[in-house]
Design a protein around this motif. Structure first.
Motif, PDB file in Angstrom:
ATOM      1  N   PRO A  85      -1.592  11.623   5.982  1.00  0.00           N
ATOM      2  CA  PRO A  85      -1.521   9.879   4.837  1.00  0.00           C
ATOM      3  C   PRO A  85      -0.889   8.103   5.995  1.00  0.00           C
ATOM      4  CG  PRO A  85      -0.118  11.395   3.994  1.00  0.00           C
ATOM      5  CD  PRO A  85      -0.477  12.232   5.014  1.00  0.00           C
ATOM      6  N   VAL A  86       0.255   8.815   6.605  1.00  0.00           N
ATOM      7  CA  VAL A  86       0.714   7.452   7.289  1.00  0.00           C
ATOM      8  C   VAL A  86      -0.142   6.759   8.720  1.00  0.00           C
ATOM      9  CG1 VAL A  86       2.592   7.357   8.571  1.00  0.00           C
ATOM     10  CG2 VAL A  86       3.237   8.452   6.749  1.00  0.00           C
ATOM     11  N   LYS A  87      -0.555   8.023   9.499  1.00  0.00           N
ATOM     12  CA  LYS A  87      -1.122   8.430  10.177  1.00  0.00           C
ATOM     13  C   LYS A  87      -3.106   7.309  10.212  1.00  0.00           C
ATOM     14  CE  LYS A  87      -3.290  11.016  13.692  1.00  0.00           C
ATOM     15  NZ  LYS A  87      -4.710  10.008  14.568  1.00  0.00           N
ATOM     16  N   ALA A  88      -2.973   7.841   8.890  1.00  0.00           N
ATOM     17  CA  ALA A  88      -4.686   7.060   8.479  1.00  0.00           C
ATOM     18  C   ALA A  88      -4.644   5.655   8.151  1.00  0.00           C
ATOM     19  CB  ALA A  88      -5.313   7.972   7.329  1.00  0.00           C
ATOM     20  N   GLN A 108      -0.630  11.790  -0.942  1.00  0.00           N
ATOM     21  CA  GLN A 108      -1.357  11.256  -1.581  1.00  0.00           C
ATOM     22  C   GLN A 108      -1.368   9.351  -1.544  1.00  0.00           C
ATOM     23  OE1 GLN A 108       1.059  12.257  -4.922  1.00  0.00           O
ATOM     24  NE2 GLN A 108      -0.660  12.462  -6.150  1.00  0.00           N
ATOM     25  N   THR A 109      -2.648   8.531  -2.001  1.00  0.00           N
ATOM     26  CA  THR A 109      -2.927   7.129  -1.499  1.00  0.00           C
ATOM     27  C   THR A 109      -2.914   6.896  -2.403  1.00  0.00           C
ATOM     28  OG1 THR A 109      -4.761   7.470  -0.810  1.00  0.00           O
ATOM     29  CG2 THR A 109      -3.358   7.435   1.287  1.00  0.00           C
ATOM     30  N   GLY A 110      -2.324   5.246  -2.689  1.00  0.00           N
ATOM     31  CA  GLY A 110      -2.490   4.339  -3.945  1.00  0.00           C
ATOM     32  C   GLY A 110      -1.966   5.013  -5.241  1.00  0.00           C
ATOM     33  N   VAL A 111      -0.777   5.106  -5.053  1.00  0.00           N
ATOM     34  CA  VAL A 111      -0.254   5.943  -6.154  1.00  0.00           C
ATOM     35  C   VAL A 111       0.853   5.302  -6.072  1.00  0.00           C
ATOM     36  CG1 VAL A 111      -1.212   8.512  -6.111  1.00  0.00           C
ATOM     37  CG2 VAL A 111       0.986   7.633  -5.091  1.00  0.00           C
ATOM     38  N   VAL A 165       6.304   4.483   2.370  1.00  0.00           N
ATOM     39  CA  VAL A 165       6.168   5.730   2.256  1.00  0.00           C
ATOM     40  C   VAL A 165       7.224   6.544   1.755  1.00  0.00           C
ATOM     41  CG1 VAL A 165       5.589   7.675   4.021  1.00  0.00           C
ATOM     42  CG2 VAL A 165       4.579   5.579   4.772  1.00  0.00           C
ATOM     43  N   ASP A 166       6.288   7.614   0.582  1.00  0.00           N
ATOM     44  CA  ASP A 166       7.096   8.521  -0.776  1.00  0.00           C
ATOM     45  C   ASP A 166       7.642   9.207   0.848  1.00  0.00           C
ATOM     46  OD1 ASP A 166       8.938  10.172  -2.115  1.00  0.00           O
ATOM     47  OD2 ASP A 166       7.676   9.871  -3.861  1.00  0.00           O
ATOM     48  N   GLY A 167       8.335   9.299   1.328  1.00  0.00           N
ATOM     49  CA  GLY A 167       9.145  11.054   2.267  1.00  0.00           C
ATOM     50  C   GLY A 167       9.960  11.810   1.456  1.00  0.00           C
ATOM     51  N   GLY A 168       9.859  11.576   0.260  1.00  0.00           N
ATOM     52  CA  GLY A 168      10.401  12.434  -0.754  1.00  0.00           C
ATOM     53  C   GLY A 168      11.858  12.497  -0.344  1.00  0.00           C
ATOM     54  N   GLY A 169      12.622  12.100   0.837  1.00  0.00           N
ATOM     55  CA  GLY A 169      13.788  11.048   1.505  1.00  0.00           C
ATOM     56  C   GLY A 169      14.113  11.874   2.652  1.00  0.00           C
ATOM     57  N   VAL A 180       1.014  -1.243  -0.431  1.00  0.00           N
ATOM     58  CA  VAL A 180       0.179   0.048  -0.108  1.00  0.00           C
ATOM     59  C   VAL A 180       0.688   1.647   0.081  1.00  0.00           C
ATOM     60  CG1 VAL A 180      -1.292   1.533   1.458  1.00  0.00           C
ATOM     61  CG2 VAL A 180      -2.267  -1.001   0.851  1.00  0.00           C
ATOM     62  N   THR A 181       0.373   1.726  -1.179  1.00  0.00           N
ATOM     63  CA  THR A 181       1.596   3.531  -0.870  1.00  0.00           C
ATOM     64  C   THR A 181       0.961   4.906  -0.114  1.00  0.00           C
ATOM     65  OG1 THR A 181       0.736   3.974  -2.961  1.00  0.00           O
ATOM     66  CG2 THR A 181       2.877   2.532  -2.437  1.00  0.00           C
ATOM     67  N   VAL A 182       1.288   5.454  -0.040  1.00  0.00           N
ATOM     68  CA  VAL A 182       1.462   6.756   0.144  1.00  0.00           C
ATOM     69  C   VAL A 182       2.299   7.654  -0.037  1.00  0.00           C
ATOM     70  CG1 VAL A 182       0.174   6.397   2.482  1.00  0.00           C
ATOM     71  CG2 VAL A 182       2.087   6.680   2.661  1.00  0.00           C
ATOM     72  N   LYS A 183       2.129   9.211  -0.581  1.00  0.00           N
ATOM     73  CA  LYS A 183       3.789  10.172  -1.082  1.00  0.00           C
ATOM     74  C   LYS A 183       3.053  11.525  -0.454  1.00  0.00           C
ATOM     75  CE  LYS A 183       5.012  11.927  -4.646  1.00  0.00           C
ATOM     76  NZ  LYS A 183       5.334  12.000  -6.262  1.00  0.00           N
TER      77      LYS A 183
END
Length: 166
Positions: free
Chosen positions: A54-57, A133-136, A70-74, A44-47
């Motif tokens: 979105p991580v909490k959700a 964003q989620t699901g991307v 989780v893509d946290g942009g590094g 499952v992905t979140v950005k």
């Protein structure tokens, strides 16, 4: 395949001649923070960037043995996961969380029965700036990871493939 009946080295050996890009290996830059050292599951992905809304959700919803990527942009400036959210991930059945970013609350994360990988530690929490964003499809350290991919993580590394290993 059970959650511990795999080795990333064996998966790499089995796919070393693949040239279609379906089998991917994340760079060796992630540190292990959770109690579960070996984990796998559908992705499952979140950005999000420096805002863990979105991580909490996600971790407060049923994990069903999945892996949150989780893509946290590094970013190493804000922690996207801490002890409370790590505990929620474990309680709600997430197999693991892989964060291209930072986490905090080391001792609390170490007690969470879930896999937690991230780039680094920082004590600073996130700001509430943007919902994310989620699901991307996301890029984690230059490697594409898509919702529904399968992620396998152990002491040797992290690999991603489009379907479960046989």
């Amino acid at each position: 395949m059970s959650p511990t009946d795999f080795a990333t080295c064996d998966l790499c050996d089995a796919h070393k001649t693949d040239t279609d890009g379906a089998f991917r290996v994340l760079p060796p830059v992630f540190h292990d923070y959770g109690a579960r050292r070996k984990f796998c599951g559908p992705v499952v992905t979140v950005k999000c960037f420096e805002d863990n809304t979105p991580v909490k959700a996600a971790v407060e919803s049923p994990g069903q043995g999945r892996v949150l990527v989780v893509d946290g942009g590094g970013s190493l400036r804000r922690a996207l996961l801490g002890g409370n959210l790590g505990a929620a991930a474990a309680k709600n059945g997430w197999a693991g969380v892989v964060i291209d970013g930072a986490v905090r609350d080391t001792a609390e994360l170490a007690a969470c029965d879930t896999g937690i990988r991230a780039l680094a530690l920082i004590p600073l929490p996130t700001d509430r700036k943007t919902p994310g964003q989620t699901g991307v499809a996301v890029q984690i350290q230059g490697v594409w990871v898509r919702p529904g991919d399968w992620l396998y993580a152990d002491a040797d590394g992290i690999v991603v493939m489009p379907s479960p290993a046989p």
